[in-house]
Design a protein around this motif. Structure first.
Motif, PDB file in Angstrom:
ATOM      1  N   HIS A   1       0.819  -1.205   0.000  1.00 19.43           N
ATOM      2  CA  HIS A   1       0.000   0.000   0.000  1.00 19.43           C
ATOM      3  C   HIS A   1       0.856   1.260   0.000  1.00 19.43           C
ATOM      4  CE1 HIS A   1      -3.211  -2.826   1.222  1.00 19.43           C
ATOM      5  NE2 HIS A   1      -4.017  -1.929   0.677  1.00 19.43           N
ATOM      6  N   LEU A   2       2.000   1.229   0.690  1.00 16.74           N
ATOM      7  CA  LEU A   2       2.879   2.389   0.695  1.00 16.74           C
ATOM      8  C   LEU A   2       3.560   2.586  -0.653  1.00 16.74           C
ATOM      9  CD1 LEU A   2       4.623   2.176   4.192  1.00 16.74           C
ATOM     10  CD2 LEU A   2       2.753   3.666   3.488  1.00 16.74           C
ATOM     11  N   ALA A   3       3.740   1.501  -1.393  1.00 13.25           N
ATOM     12  CA  ALA A   3       4.397   1.600  -2.699  1.00 13.25           C
ATOM     13  C   ALA A   3       3.440   2.026  -3.810  1.00 13.25           C
ATOM     14  CB  ALA A   3       5.039   0.258  -3.065  1.00 13.25           C
ATOM     15  N   LEU A   4       2.145   1.921  -3.578  1.00 16.28           N
ATOM     16  CA  LEU A   4       1.173   2.270  -4.617  1.00 16.28           C
ATOM     17  C   LEU A   4       1.309   3.709  -5.109  1.00 16.28           C
ATOM     18  CD1 LEU A   4      -2.136   0.444  -3.609  1.00 16.28           C
ATOM     19  CD2 LEU A   4      -0.702   0.042  -5.617  1.00 16.28           C
TER      20      LEU A   4
ATOM     21  N   LEU B   1       3.642   5.743 -13.270  1.00 20.24           N
ATOM     22  CA  LEU B   1       2.727   5.527 -14.397  1.00 20.24           C
ATOM     23  C   LEU B   1       2.346   6.858 -15.045  1.00 20.24           C
ATOM     24  CD1 LEU B   1       1.000   3.565 -16.047  1.00 20.24           C
ATOM     25  CD2 LEU B   1      -0.809   3.851 -14.339  1.00 20.24           C
ATOM     26  N   LEU B   2       2.063   7.881 -14.239  1.00 24.35           N
ATOM     27  CA  LEU B   2       1.689   9.176 -14.793  1.00 24.35           C
ATOM     28  C   LEU B   2       2.846   9.819 -15.544  1.00 24.35           C
ATOM     29  CD1 LEU B   2      -0.398  10.636 -11.833  1.00 24.35           C
ATOM     30  CD2 LEU B   2      -1.264   9.825 -14.030  1.00 24.35           C
ATOM     31  N   LEU B   3       4.075   9.634 -15.005  1.00 23.58           N
ATOM     32  CA  LEU B   3       5.236  10.195 -15.675  1.00 23.58           C
ATOM     33  C   LEU B   3       5.577   9.416 -16.939  1.00 23.58           C
ATOM     34  CD1 LEU B   3       7.515  11.001 -12.608  1.00 23.58           C
ATOM     35  CD2 LEU B   3       6.178  12.615 -13.963  1.00 23.58           C
ATOM     36  N   ALA B   4       5.331   8.119 -16.926  1.00 25.34           N
ATOM     37  CA  ALA B   4       5.631   7.299 -18.104  1.00 25.34           C
ATOM     38  C   ALA B   4       4.614   7.521 -19.217  1.00 25.34           C
ATOM     39  CB  ALA B   4       5.657   5.821 -17.707  1.00 25.34           C
ATOM     40  N   VAL B   5       3.407   7.900 -18.856  1.00 24.04           N
ATOM     41  CA  VAL B   5       2.341   8.151 -19.846  1.00 24.04           C
ATOM     42  C   VAL B   5       1.919   9.611 -19.676  1.00 24.04           C
ATOM     43  CG1 VAL B   5       0.110   7.425 -20.746  1.00 24.04           C
ATOM     44  CG2 VAL B   5       1.604   5.754 -19.584  1.00 24.04           C
TER      45      VAL B   5
ATOM     46  N   VAL C   1       7.081   7.696   5.610  1.00 23.33           N
ATOM     47  CA  VAL C   1       7.239   7.083   4.288  1.00 23.33           C
ATOM     48  C   VAL C   1       6.398   7.825   3.266  1.00 23.33           C
ATOM     49  CG1 VAL C   1       6.920   4.979   2.946  1.00 23.33           C
ATOM     50  CG2 VAL C   1       7.792   4.842   5.286  1.00 23.33           C
ATOM     51  N   LEU C   2       5.144   8.145   3.619  1.00 20.88           N
ATOM     52  CA  LEU C   2       4.259   8.867   2.696  1.00 20.88           C
ATOM     53  C   LEU C   2       4.785  10.274   2.411  1.00 20.88           C
ATOM     54  CD1 LEU C   2       0.783   7.792   4.119  1.00 20.88           C
ATOM     55  CD2 LEU C   2       1.899   6.962   2.035  1.00 20.88           C
ATOM     56  N   LEU C   3       5.333  10.946   3.418  1.00 25.13           N
ATOM     57  CA  LEU C   3       5.880  12.285   3.203  1.00 25.13           C
ATOM     58  C   LEU C   3       7.124  12.241   2.332  1.00 25.13           C
ATOM     59  CD1 LEU C   3       5.432  13.796   6.787  1.00 25.13           C
ATOM     60  CD2 LEU C   3       4.119  14.320   4.733  1.00 25.13           C
ATOM     61  N   ALA C   4       7.926  11.194   2.472  1.00 22.92           N
ATOM     62  CA  ALA C   4       9.078  11.044   1.581  1.00 22.92           C
ATOM     63  C   ALA C   4       8.616  10.902   0.133  1.00 22.92           C
ATOM     64  CB  ALA C   4       9.903   9.830   2.011  1.00 22.92           C
ATOM     65  N   GLU C   5       7.556  10.133  -0.078  1.00 28.58           N
ATOM     66  CA  GLU C   5       7.013   9.978  -1.435  1.00 28.58           C
ATOM     67  C   GLU C   5       6.434  11.297  -1.944  1.00 28.58           C
ATOM     68  OE1 GLU C   5       4.223   6.828  -1.080  1.00 28.58           O
ATOM     69  OE2 GLU C   5       5.746   5.258  -0.884  1.00 28.58           O
ATOM     70  N   SER C   6       5.822  12.067  -1.036  1.00 32.32           N
ATOM     71  CA  SER C   6       5.259  13.350  -1.468  1.00 32.32           C
ATOM     72  C   SER C   6       6.362  14.313  -1.896  1.00 32.32           C
ATOM     73  CB  SER C   6       4.421  13.958  -0.351  1.00 32.32           C
ATOM     74  OG  SER C   6       5.247  14.376   0.722  1.00 32.32           O
ATOM     75  N   MET C   7       7.526  14.272  -1.216  1.00 29.64           N
ATOM     76  CA  MET C   7       8.634  15.142  -1.618  1.00 29.64           C
ATOM     77  C   MET C   7       9.147  14.778  -3.009  1.00 29.64           C
ATOM     78  SD  MET C   7       9.284  17.538   0.517  1.00 29.64           S
ATOM     79  CE  MET C   7      10.930  18.044   0.053  1.00 29.64           C
ATOM     80  N   ILE C   8       9.098  13.481  -3.343  1.00 31.20           N
ATOM     81  CA  ILE C   8       9.489  13.066  -4.693  1.00 31.20           C
ATOM     82  C   ILE C   8       8.505  13.635  -5.712  1.00 31.20           C
ATOM     83  CG2 ILE C   8       9.802  11.079  -6.199  1.00 31.20           C
ATOM     84  CD1 ILE C   8      10.672   9.492  -3.742  1.00 31.20           C
TER      85      ILE C   8
ATOM     86  N   TRP D   1      -1.164  17.050  -7.835  1.00 27.29           N
ATOM     87  CA  TRP D   1      -2.205  16.767  -6.854  1.00 27.29           C
ATOM     88  C   TRP D   1      -1.825  15.561  -5.981  1.00 27.29           C
ATOM     89  CZ3 TRP D   1      -6.205  19.716  -5.527  1.00 27.29           C
ATOM     90  CH2 TRP D   1      -6.643  20.701  -6.405  1.00 27.29           C
ATOM     91  N   LEU D   2      -1.016  14.659  -6.539  1.00 30.31           N
ATOM     92  CA  LEU D   2      -0.655  13.445  -5.811  1.00 30.31           C
ATOM     93  C   LEU D   2       0.047  13.773  -4.494  1.00 30.31           C
ATOM     94  CD1 LEU D   2      -0.410  10.349  -5.637  1.00 30.31           C
ATOM     95  CD2 LEU D   2       1.718  10.529  -6.948  1.00 30.31           C
ATOM     96  N   TRP D   3       1.016  14.698  -4.526  1.00 32.25           N
ATOM     97  CA  TRP D   3       1.726  14.967  -3.277  1.00 32.25           C
ATOM     98  C   TRP D   3       0.870  15.729  -2.275  1.00 32.25           C
ATOM     99  CZ3 TRP D   3       2.524  20.053  -2.040  1.00 32.25           C
ATOM    100  CH2 TRP D   3       2.638  21.005  -3.070  1.00 32.25           C
ATOM    101  N   HIS D   4      -0.134  16.480  -2.786  1.00 28.01           N
ATOM    102  CA  HIS D   4      -1.075  17.096  -1.852  1.00 28.01           C
ATOM    103  C   HIS D   4      -1.884  16.029  -1.111  1.00 28.01           C
ATOM    104  CE1 HIS D   4      -0.117  20.533  -4.411  1.00 28.01           C
ATOM    105  NE2 HIS D   4      -0.608  21.316  -3.430  1.00 28.01           N
ATOM    106  N   VAL D   5      -2.349  15.044  -1.877  1.00 37.65           N
ATOM    107  CA  VAL D   5      -3.125  13.964  -1.269  1.00 37.65           C
ATOM    108  C   VAL D   5      -2.262  13.151  -0.310  1.00 37.65           C
ATOM    109  CG1 VAL D   5      -4.417  11.855  -1.745  1.00 37.65           C
ATOM    110  CG2 VAL D   5      -4.707  13.871  -3.215  1.00 37.65           C
ATOM    111  N   LEU D   6      -1.011  12.877  -0.697  1.00 35.41           N
ATOM    112  CA  LEU D   6      -0.127  12.103   0.168  1.00 35.41           C
ATOM    113  C   LEU D   6       0.110  12.816   1.498  1.00 35.41           C
ATOM    114  CD1 LEU D   6       2.572  10.764  -2.335  1.00 35.41           C
ATOM    115  CD2 LEU D   6       0.902   9.429  -1.062  1.00 35.41           C
TER     116      LEU D   6
END
Length: 685
Positions: A18-21, A28-32, A215-222, A235-240
């Motif tokens: 779930h943390l990796a999702l 996926l968004l960056l690849a497409v 972990v989620l905040l680290a992903e949001s910084m990415i 919007w993804l990092w706002h949600v994270l």
């Protein structure tokens, strides 16, 4: 157990999945690129970030309160992390175009990464083993510095002042922004690892929540670095962020629902120093509450005073009504547990005191004292059955004024009388022997009755053992040396056949002239004379710590250095031999029987000799035989010693050489000495 061990990795895998999702979605968004559509909706953005900021405000307040309660530096740093996130997320929300500002500016774009980076810095500091006392001293400056930076940022950003007024500043600082994000991601990873280690020791839900949020905040910084403004990746990092802080807030809410208070929500995050201090504080408070419960039961304080004490503790630790009630029950349970332990200790103590050599009176006096002490000072009496009558010795009572007669209970079960007295029968060989009386105002609980019944049973066994040992000890000491009797009572296996080779000093004493006396005296006169002589001889041997092995007719044999070891056994034997001659000289007639004594030292087999049906403690060997032959060579009133004994005596011992004697049964001669006077006995002998 195997199913449980398989379930734990499964839960970890699901948690990690779930943390990796979010990262998978970002990739996926960056690849497409076509999927990363633009969605610009200012009100949604404002309320989403405002919600995250509000959550952080609430968490910052709760954590700061917990930090102040126990002066905990780790909680202080965690609270500063929530405060930093709350301040800069709030600024990011207020800088949303169309809220306070008509268009976007640099403060709007940079507020979130700066706030998350500061939060990562404070949280990482909380995960390290810092000098916490120094952190507490710096706390006011850290808080003021954070508020100052946020205030300056807000003024410059919302007032449209440079450099934050430039909307393109984020693009111009993309390189430094990537570096800040990388450092922040690394700090969040460090926090996750350190808090995972702490979680394994404490298993706190809040620790797991903070770990997950990091972990989620680290992903949001990415996502902050990679996501274009107003696109799905943006919007993804706002949600994270909202999910990360919302997860911690939900854990706090669940803890509040379970406990009914906010005081213990962040206990698992505290430093080890705080944990130990709180444990000691709680322990001291619980001890004080136990003492108050005892005082209330003793009538020293009223129910209202007890309520005030409990309320004070509840206020001191921030307890809810339910927690206060649980604390009171815990105090009562602890008091009962300690009472039980103390009373069980009485059983153990009485069992230990039921040993060889402890007289019945001593056993019972100690039992009365121990029962009174172990049962909160209850009045205790012991009555003993003698000649069919129950008597109460004054020494076996803790209350001299307690003189009421109590009938001996029928059977073996304790009986509670009408005046709050529990009577527990004492028995010896299943026959009535006495009664143990315990008086307590308010009666007895079932546990009290059971425990006192067990104690009376233990005391009955001790009483039976004391009487049995007394009888055996008196019986044995009439037939053998006290040392041998005590050794056999303490360890009956020593009565087994066999023995060991030990250096001993043997003493043989024989009455010269006894045969002539026997021809002229009656049997009764013979017995009287032997008893008089042997009484003196036995006392002399025992006074020096020797062992009387046997009486054979008019002869006596004694040993020194067996069964107990005596480094000066030769000197002891010499003094005993001369003491026998001196004692007999005071009662013997001029023409009556007189002892002649032989003493010799050497190795001998010492032990129990005889058969399985009848045995005797004795010593065998050449050294013992020589002592008997030296006795035959002595004149009446003399003590003759062998050379081996003379070599072990001090130089100032008075002896008269007799040369080499030919003794019966030996091929070689024996060097002998006539003993005149040994060195005096030590003062403390």
């Amino acid at each position: 157990m195997a199913d449980r061990s398989r379930g734990v990795p499964a839960r970890v895998v699901v948690w990690a999945f779930h943390l990796a999702l979010p990262l998978a979605g970002l990739w996926l968004l960056l690849a497409v690129p076509a999927a990363d559509v633009r969605l610009e909706h200012h009100p949604t953005h404002f309320w989403l970030i405002a919600l995250a900021a509000a959550l952080n405000v609430g968490l910052a307040v709760l954590v700061a309160r917990a930090a102040r309660r126990h002066d905990d530096a780790r909680l202080l740093l965690v609270g500063l992390a929530f405060l930093a996130a709350a301040l800069f997320l709030g600024l990011h929300a207020l800088a949303t175009p169309g809220v306070l500002l008509g268009s976007r500016n640099g403060g709007f774009a940079l507020a979130t990464p700066v706030g998350l980076a500061l939060a990562a810095l404070f949280t990482a500091a909380s995960a390290l083993d810092l000098p916490w006392a120094t952190v507490l001293r710096l706390a006011p400056w850290l808080r003021r510095g954070l508020l100052g930076v946020a205030a300056l940022w807000g003024v410059v950003s919302l007032a449209g002042l440079p450099p934050l007024a430039d909307p393109a500043i984020a693009e111009e600082l993309s390189g430094p922004l990537v570096a800040v994000a990388a450092v922040a991601v690394l700090l969040y990873a460090v926090v996750a690892v350190r808090y995972l280690q702490l979680y394994r020791r404490r298993r706190s839900v809040m620790l797991l929540s903070i770990l997950t949020a990091n972990v989620l905040l680290a992903e949001s910084m990415i996502a902050v670095v990679l996501g274009p403004s107003w696109h799905l990746t943006w919007w993804l990092w706002h949600v994270l962020m909202a999910v990360a802080f919302g997860y911690i807030a939900y854990s706090a809410y669940a803890g509040y629902q379970a406990e009914g208070a906010t005081t213990g929500l962040f206990d698992g995050v505290r430093t080890e120093e705080t944990v130990q201090a709180v444990r000691q504080e709680y322990g001291a408070a619980l001890e004080a509450l136990v003492s108050a419960v005892r005082r209330q039961e003793a009538g020293e304080i009223s129910a209202d005073e007890m309520a005030l004490i409990t309320a004070g503790m509840a206020a001191r630790f921030g307890l809810t009504e339910g927690q206060t009630a649980v604390l009171g029950r815990a105090a009562s349970a602890l008091r009962g547990e300690r009472e039980q332990i103390g009373r069980l200790g009485v059983l153990v103590a009485i069992g230990h005191e039921s040993r060889v050599g402890l007289a019945e009176d001593d056993l019972l006096r100690r039992a009365v004292t121990r029962v009174a002490d172990g049962f909160d000072g209850h009045a205790v009496r012991i009555g003993l059955l003698a000649d069919g009558e129950l008597t109460y010795p004054e020494a076996l009572s803790t209350d001299p004024a307690w003189t009421a007669e109590v009938a001996l209970p029928d059977g073996l079960d304790p009986v509670e009388t009408g005046d709050d007295v529990l009577a527990c029968p004492l028995t010896v060989k299943d026959l009535p022997a006495g009664v143990l009386l315990v008086r307590r105002s308010g009666g007895f609980t079932d546990r009290d009755r059971s425990l006192l019944a067990s104690l009376a049973s233990q005391l009955s066994m001790g009483l039976e053992n004391a009487r049995l040992y007394h009888q055996l000890d008196g019986l044995f000491r009439q037939y053998m040396s006290p040392d041998v009797a005590t050794a056999l009572l303490a360890d009956p296996t020593q009565a087994a056949l066999g023995g060991a080779v030990v250096e001993v000093t043997a003493v043989f004493a024989d009455l010269r002239g006894f045969t002539t006396f026997s021809e002229q005296a009656t049997p009764e006169e013979i017995v009287v004379l032997l008893n008089r002589y042997f009484e003196i001889a036995t006392a002399a041997v025992l006074a020096e710590g020797g062992t009387v092995v046997q009486f054979v007719g008019d002869a006596m044999m004694a040993l020194f250095n067996a069964p107990t070891r005596q480094p000066d056994h030769a000197l002891r034997a010499a003094r005993a031999a001369l003491a026998i001659q001196s004692g007999i000289a005071g009662i013997a007639d001029d023409d009556g029987p007189t002892f002649r004594i032989g003493v010799n030292t050497g190795p001998a087999l010492v032990g129990n000799i005889g058969s399985t049906a009848l045995r005797n403690f004795n010593a065998m060997g050449d050294a013992v035989n020589v002592a008997a032959r030296l006795e035959s060579a002595a004149e009446p009133g003399q003590v003759v010693i062998g050379e081996s004994t003379r070599l072990l005596l001090p130089d100032d011992v008075l002896v008269e050489p007799m040369g080499e004697l030919t003794v019966k049964g030996r091929t070689g001669p024996v060097t002998a000495f006539r003993l005149r006077a040994p060195a005096p006995a030590p003062v403390d002998a």
